[in-house]
Design a protein around this motif. Structure first.
Motif, PDB file in Angstrom:
ATOM      1  N   ARG A 111     -36.454  42.546  20.751  1.00  0.00           N
ATOM      2  CA  ARG A 111     -37.468  42.248  22.085  1.00  0.00           C
ATOM      3  C   ARG A 111     -36.331  40.907  23.022  1.00  0.00           C
ATOM      4  O   ARG A 111     -36.593  41.417  23.771  1.00  0.00           O
ATOM      5  CB  ARG A 111     -39.031  42.513  21.870  1.00  0.00           C
ATOM      6  N   HIS A 112     -36.468  39.576  22.252  1.00  0.00           N
ATOM      7  CA  HIS A 112     -35.376  38.341  23.409  1.00  0.00           C
ATOM      8  C   HIS A 112     -34.400  39.432  23.956  1.00  0.00           C
ATOM      9  O   HIS A 112     -34.248  38.801  24.331  1.00  0.00           O
ATOM     10  CB  HIS A 112     -35.924  37.413  22.254  1.00  0.00           C
ATOM     11  N   MET A 146     -42.008  33.435  23.315  1.00  0.00           N
ATOM     12  CA  MET A 146     -43.096  34.994  22.834  1.00  0.00           C
ATOM     13  C   MET A 146     -42.506  34.625  21.778  1.00  0.00           C
ATOM     14  O   MET A 146     -41.926  35.273  20.764  1.00  0.00           O
ATOM     15  CB  MET A 146     -43.002  36.146  23.469  1.00  0.00           C
ATOM     16  N   GLU A 202     -43.447  35.500  18.629  1.00  0.00           N
ATOM     17  CA  GLU A 202     -44.400  36.189  18.006  1.00  0.00           C
ATOM     18  C   GLU A 202     -43.410  37.444  17.972  1.00  0.00           C
ATOM     19  O   GLU A 202     -43.490  38.339  17.221  1.00  0.00           O
ATOM     20  CB  GLU A 202     -45.571  36.612  18.196  1.00  0.00           C
ATOM     21  N   GLU A 203     -42.687  37.809  19.257  1.00  0.00           N
ATOM     22  CA  GLU A 203     -41.877  38.547  19.238  1.00  0.00           C
ATOM     23  C   GLU A 203     -40.968  38.781  18.776  1.00  0.00           C
ATOM     24  O   GLU A 203     -40.021  37.789  18.710  1.00  0.00           O
ATOM     25  CB  GLU A 203     -41.759  39.273  20.996  1.00  0.00           C
ATOM     26  N   PRO A 204     -40.343  39.895  17.731  1.00  0.00           N
ATOM     27  CA  PRO A 204     -39.375  39.749  17.789  1.00  0.00           C
ATOM     28  C   PRO A 204     -37.064  39.849  18.285  1.00  0.00           C
ATOM     29  O   PRO A 204     -37.732  39.724  19.841  1.00  0.00           O
ATOM     30  CB  PRO A 204     -38.980  41.567  17.012  1.00  0.00           C
ATOM     31  N   TYR A 258     -46.157  42.270  30.648  1.00  0.00           N
ATOM     32  CA  TYR A 258     -46.388  41.524  28.902  1.00  0.00           C
ATOM     33  C   TYR A 258     -47.240  40.207  30.084  1.00  0.00           C
ATOM     34  O   TYR A 258     -46.584  40.101  31.400  1.00  0.00           O
ATOM     35  CB  TYR A 258     -45.136  40.462  29.007  1.00  0.00           C
ATOM     36  N   SER A 289     -42.376  44.614  32.561  1.00  0.00           N
ATOM     37  CA  SER A 289     -42.138  45.396  31.095  1.00  0.00           C
ATOM     38  C   SER A 289     -43.779  44.899  30.253  1.00  0.00           C
ATOM     39  O   SER A 289     -44.472  44.735  29.029  1.00  0.00           O
ATOM     40  CB  SER A 289     -41.612  44.239  30.841  1.00  0.00           C
TER      41      SER A 289
END
Length: 196
Positions: free
Chosen positions: A44-45, A37, A39-41, A12, A10
């Motif tokens: 996205r997780h 992470m 900071e990711e929405p 990262y 992906s």
């Protein structure tokens, strides 16, 4: 391996370290990514979690090579079954993953198909939580003389709120016990046989 490969595919640079597995063990896959992470929405997780399930289905050897049974698990399950007690397993995963895990660990025979439950909270394919599933399972059944709840997470210990029972919080040697109320804290599953 699966999580890190999905992160790599992906784009990262983040990677999980072994020590983080001790903190995250037993949580939903999406929670792993939220931890790594933040900071990711959340969406996205979930996407990364779905990619992990897809990769593990496409390349099951990535997951299987690290799976091994907890010491004494089969013997304890055998003794409980031999004493005539009913056993169920409830896991925060998808049904196919749970079935594969039970097979790889060679303990599937202890759980009839109607007694192995996946709580896949992120897809809505099953009851929303472990307590919901346990409540559904117990509904309409004659009451049990005692429930013995064995798990490795605070959520597992909360199952006693559904129907009472005695709780055993398990932690592998070298892993910290999760912070939560429990009747017993054990590192050897044979201690469960005190209630068998």
């Amino acid at each position: 391996d699966i999580s890190n490969e999905v992160l790599n595919r992906s784009g990262y640079g983040h990677r999980f370290e072994y020590e983080q597995s001790q903190v995250l063990y037993g949580r939903r896959w999406s929670e792993y990514f939220a931890y790594l992470m933040p900071e990711e929405p959340p969406d996205r997780h979930l996407e990364l979690q779905d990619a992990c399930f897809a990769l593990s289905a496409a390349q099951p050897e990535l997951q299987r090579r690290w799976m091994k049974p907890t010491p004494h698990a089969a013997a304890v399950l055998h003794d409980i079954a031999g004493a005539g007690h009913e056993q169920i397993v409830i896991s925060n995963t998808r049904q196919a993953t749970l079935e594969m895990s039970l097979e790889v660990l060679d303990i599937a025979g202890f759980f009839a198909p109607d007694r192995a439950f996946a709580v896949d909270q992120d897809t809505g394919q099953a009851p929303a939580t472990k307590p919901d599933l346990l409540a559904t399972y117990l509904a309409g059944r004659p009451p049990f003389s005692e429930l013995v709840i064995v798990g490795d997470s605070p959520g597992d210990m909360l199952l006693s709120q559904v129907a009472g029972g005695v709780t055993y919080l398990f932690a592998h040697p070298g892993f910290e016990f999760r912070e939560c109320p429990a009747d017993y804290r054990i590192r050897d599953l044979r201690q469960v046989l005190n209630h068998a």
